[in-house]
Each structure stands twice: as structure tokens, then as C-alpha cells.
Design an enzyme around this catalytic site. Structure first.
Site, mmCIF file in Angstrom:
data_model
loop_
_atom_site.group_PDB
_atom_site.id
_atom_site.type_symbol
_atom_site.label_atom_id
_atom_site.label_comp_id
_atom_site.label_asym_id
_atom_site.label_seq_id
_atom_site.Cartn_x
_atom_site.Cartn_y
_atom_site.Cartn_z
ATOM 1 N N LYS A 1 0.843 -1.189 0.000
ATOM 2 C CA LYS A 1 0.000 0.000 0.000
ATOM 3 C C LYS A 1 0.885 1.247 0.000
ATOM 4 O O LYS A 1 1.802 1.372 0.826
ATOM 5 C CB LYS A 1 -0.907 0.013 1.226
ATOM 6 C CG LYS A 1 -1.946 -1.110 1.247
ATOM 7 C CD LYS A 1 -3.057 -0.851 0.259
ATOM 8 C CE LYS A 1 -4.203 -1.829 0.433
ATOM 9 N NZ LYS A 1 -5.331 -1.557 -0.485
ATOM 10 N N ASP B 1 -0.289 -0.714 -4.507
ATOM 11 C CA ASP B 1 -1.692 -0.300 -4.554
ATOM 12 C C ASP B 1 -1.758 1.131 -4.060
ATOM 13 O O ASP B 1 -1.522 1.407 -2.881
ATOM 14 C CB ASP B 1 -2.546 -1.210 -3.679
ATOM 15 C CG ASP B 1 -4.033 -0.860 -3.774
ATOM 16 O OD1 ASP B 1 -4.382 0.076 -4.524
ATOM 17 O OD2 ASP B 1 -4.846 -1.519 -3.097
ATOM 18 N N GLU C 1 -1.807 -0.698 -8.738
ATOM 19 C CA GLU C 1 -3.271 -0.728 -8.697
ATOM 20 C C GLU C 1 -3.825 0.676 -8.466
ATOM 21 O O GLU C 1 -3.401 1.378 -7.554
ATOM 22 C CB GLU C 1 -3.719 -1.670 -7.572
ATOM 23 C CG GLU C 1 -5.204 -1.959 -7.532
ATOM 24 C CD GLU C 1 -5.525 -3.071 -6.549
ATOM 25 O OE1 GLU C 1 -6.258 -2.807 -5.579
ATOM 26 O OE2 GLU C 1 -5.022 -4.207 -6.748
ATOM 27 N N ASP D 1 -9.314 -1.934 -9.903
ATOM 28 C CA ASP D 1 -10.016 -2.438 -8.717
ATOM 29 C C ASP D 1 -11.202 -1.523 -8.412
ATOM 30 O O ASP D 1 -12.339 -1.834 -8.755
ATOM 31 C CB ASP D 1 -9.049 -2.512 -7.538
ATOM 32 C CG ASP D 1 -9.700 -2.985 -6.247
ATOM 33 O OD1 ASP D 1 -10.857 -3.440 -6.286
ATOM 34 O OD2 ASP D 1 -9.057 -2.900 -5.189
ATOM 35 N N LYS E 1 -13.169 -9.160 -6.847
ATOM 36 C CA LYS E 1 -13.267 -9.535 -5.438
ATOM 37 C C LYS E 1 -14.602 -10.238 -5.185
ATOM 38 O O LYS E 1 -15.664 -9.646 -5.379
ATOM 39 C CB LYS E 1 -13.124 -8.303 -4.543
ATOM 40 C CG LYS E 1 -11.733 -7.686 -4.613
ATOM 41 C CD LYS E 1 -11.582 -6.482 -3.722
ATOM 42 C CE LYS E 1 -10.139 -5.955 -3.788
ATOM 43 N NZ LYS E 1 -9.957 -4.722 -2.989
ATOM 44 N N GLN F 1 -11.033 -8.331 0.378
ATOM 45 C CA GLN F 1 -11.490 -7.144 1.097
ATOM 46 C C GLN F 1 -11.186 -7.362 2.572
ATOM 47 O O GLN F 1 -12.047 -7.241 3.429
ATOM 48 C CB GLN F 1 -12.982 -6.935 0.866
ATOM 49 C CG GLN F 1 -13.420 -5.485 0.958
ATOM 50 C CD GLN F 1 -12.864 -4.641 -0.172
ATOM 51 O OE1 GLN F 1 -13.211 -4.813 -1.326
ATOM 52 N NE2 GLN F 1 -11.986 -3.712 0.161
#
Length: 367
Positions: A169, A197, A223, A248, A272, A300
Site C-alpha cells: 500500500k 496499490d 493498482e 479495482d 473480489k 477485502q
């Protein structure tokens, strides 16, 4: 698709059981989002013959606007239309499930619980009806934003637990992000795949340079670098081809996917099960593959039950990339009757067929 011959087994009721699972450490992402506990809802479909199908809804208020209370409420709303519908009449069940907009994790979990109930009522399981041909799946771990030393420590822990791909992240401080990525590359070399991401945190002016630096630091893709609302900027960034882009947040639904394909904004689709269920999830992966896009299955921040369901979808040929199936390593405890095991970057999905919810753990963590 509906069957011409009903089974005589119908939906009797739909239940939502909120649960609260502690995390080993906080998960932070995007500009401000963070979670310190997994507040999820077990969605149960009870049939007229006593069969029960179960799935997990992981509400994410900052992403979908859902809360545990809203999931329970929308399930109660949909239950009225589902009662008395034959479990094999999938067209009628989907009409009811899709009679409301948004509410992604509630509708996704309901789809999976209906699949589970249908399989069990027919004498099978989800594994006998949905397991694809690629039963060995590469896994990734979501490495949340934290002090660099904590990120490196957690990375070493999950690699020691068998993970060989990290989804890092990023987005709050690009200089710090690049330093962490370089430290991860130094620590693991080419033995661990890295990708980022950004959760929509970059802007169009800075994104090409930051993505180039990420590429040069050894990342394989990124992402959602730009805000979803900036459609033209996202298409232009993809056209530059600096780094492959994973879709996403821009592809919550099949309709979203059609828009993104039309504008050419991404290379890899992240589906997802938590929001798409099995029905839309598999359809979206197939549609993306037909358009020449690669596929992955994301998490998630799912518990073990959500991981089982995501893992099933991950076994289909349209899935080409490592999948986010290891968030259970971040849970202090789980609802399954045994831990999920990873080996040298892989998950043996077929070996999960015997896993079940542990009633004692469900009772312990039910709110």
C-alpha cells in the site's frame, strides 16, 4: 440459469450475523483509511429442507458505504422477495438480489451463500461445483501503510509463513514509499514479487514519474494510481505504458468493467468475491480475458471463510496473477476449524475442501 424442473426446495429465510475478529496489527491504506478489527457479517441462507449456505460480507464504509448494520438491514429487505423461491431458480434469485443498487458486499455474500446452499441441497459442496482446473494458486499479501520498520517486520513474517508476493500500500508519501520498496527489494531480492496499490492517491501530473520510479525499483504493476473519477487522465496514463495498471475501485460491477474496457484504462482486472460474488466475479473475469486482459482475485480483508470463496474463483483459467488469499495471516484468530497453510508462494486450494466454520469460534466472535 434457471432449471425447467424445480427442486421443491425453497429459500426459507436469510440471516445476517455480525462478527468481530481482532487483527494482529492495524491495516492502513489510501489517504486516510485504516482498520484495527474485522467487523464482518456472516450471511446465512436457510432452505426449506434445513440446508444452510453461508458466506462472509466484509463491509467497508470508506469504500462501499456499507456497515454491518446496513448489511443486516438490506438482507432483511431482500429476504421478503427470496422467501419461497426455488433454490434452482437462479434467474429469479438473481432478480431479487439485484433489485437494489450498490450494497456490494451484502449482495456478493448473498450470491455466495445461495451458491453454497444450492450445492449442499444437491448433495455436493462448493468445491464439487465451483473448483476450477488450476488448484495450485499463487498468493499475495496486503502490506498496509505503517512505519517502514513495521512494514519490513511484517513482510519478513509473512514471507516466513510461505508468501512470495507482496501488495504494498502506497500513496501518502512517495519518497517514503520508494524507500520502503527498495528496502523490500534489498531484503528479498527476486524471490518475492512486489506490486503497489495506490488507492487513487496520485494526480495526473506526478503519476508518470512516480510509476517510472516504482518500475525502476522492481515493481511489476500498480493498482488504481489515479482517482476513478478522472477517467480521461486514467486512460492517458495507461496509454503511456509506464507500468501495467490493475483495475479495482474502477471496476466494482460488470457495467463498470464495460466502461473501463471501452476507454482502455487497465491491464489487469482485480475481481473480489467479497463484492462480486461468484456469479458476477466469474463473468467479469471471462469478459476481461476475452478482451485480452489478465486477471486476479482480491481480498477485502477477508477472514478464512471469505478466503475459501476467493480461492475457489482463483482456480479458474482466467486468473493469471497472484491472488490476495493470505489476509488470514493478519488475523489474531479466525472462524475456521483449522489454519490455512501457504507453501513457497502457493496455496493448495483443493486441500481446503474439508475446512468448515468452527461453531465455537463463531459463537465467541459473534456480536
Amino acid at each position: 440459469m434457471s432449471t425447467a424442473e424445480p427442486s421443491g426446495v425453497t429459500v426459507e429465510r436469510v440471516e445476517g450475523w455480525p462478527v468481530r475478529l481482532p487483527l494482529r496489527s492495524a491495516l492502513a491504506w489510501g489517504a486516510h483509511s485504516a482498520m484495527t478489527v474485522a467487523e464482518h457479517v456472516l450471511v446465512r441462507v436457510v432452505l426449506s429442507d434445513g440446508t444452510v449456505g453461508t458466506a462472509e460480507a466484509p463491509p467497508r464504509p470508506t469504500i462501499y458505504g456499507e456497515t454491518p448494520a446496513s448489511v443486516v438491514a438490506i438482507l432483511a429487505h431482500l429476504e421478503h422477495g427470496l422467501r419461497g423461491v426455488d433454490i434452482l431458480d437462479t434467474a429469479a434469485l438473481d432478480r431479487v438480489r439485484n433489485s437494489v443498487a450498490n450494497n456490494h458486499t451484502a449482495r456478493g455474500a448473498l450470491d455466495m451463500a445461495l451458491h453454497d446452499a444450492r450445492a449442499r441441497a444437491g448433495g455436493g459442496t462448493l468445491f464439487s461445483t465451483l473448483l476450477g482446473p488450476n488448484t495450485q494458486v499463487r498468493v499475495s499479501f496486503i502490506l498496509g501503510i505503517a512505519p517502514p520498520a513495521d512494514m519490513l517486520r511484517e513482510a519478513h513474517e509473512v514471507v516466513a509463513a510461505g508468501v512470495r508476493c507482496l501488495k504494498v500500500k502506497v500513496g501518502r508519501d512517495s519518497g517514503r514509499d520508494l524507500a520502503v520498496i527498495r528496502d523490500l527489494r534489498t531484503a528479498f531480492g527476486d524471490a518475492v514479487q512486489l506490486y503497489a496499490d495506490s488507492n487513487e492517491t496520485l494526480d495526473a501530473a506526478r503519476a508518470p514519474g512516480i510509476l517510472a520510479a516504482m518500475r525502476d525499483a522492481g515493481l511489476t504493476y500498480v493498482e488504481e494510481p489515479l482517482p476513478v473519477r478522472d477517467l480521461q487522465a486514467r486512460a492517458a496514463l495507461h496509454e503511456l505504458g509506464v507500468l501495467p495498471i490493475v483495475a479495482d475501485d474502477s471496476c466494482f460491477t460488470p457495467a463498470d468493467l464495460e466502461r473501463e474496457l471501452a476507454f482502455g484504462t487497465f491491464d489487469i482486472l482485480n475481481v473480489k468475491t467479497a463484492r462480486n460474488g461468484f456469479t458476477d466475479g466469474l463473468d467479469m473475469l471471462r469478459r476481461a480475458a476475452a478482451a485480452g486482459r489478465r486477471g486476479m482475485v482480491g481480498s477485502q480483508a477477508s477472514s478464512g471463510l471469505g478466503t475459501l470463496h476467493a480461492a475457489l474463483l482463483s482456480t479458474w483459467p482466467e486468473v493469471t496473477e497472484p491472488c490476495e488469499l493470505s489476509f488470514v495471516l493478519k488475523l489474531h484468530d479466525d472462524l475456521l476449524d483449522r489454519p490455512i497453510v501457504f507453501e513457497d508462494g502457493w496455496l493448495d486450494v483443493a486441500a481446503l475442501a474439508e475446512y468448515e466454520l468452527d461453531p465455537r469460534r463463531v459463537a465467541r466472535y459473534r456480536v
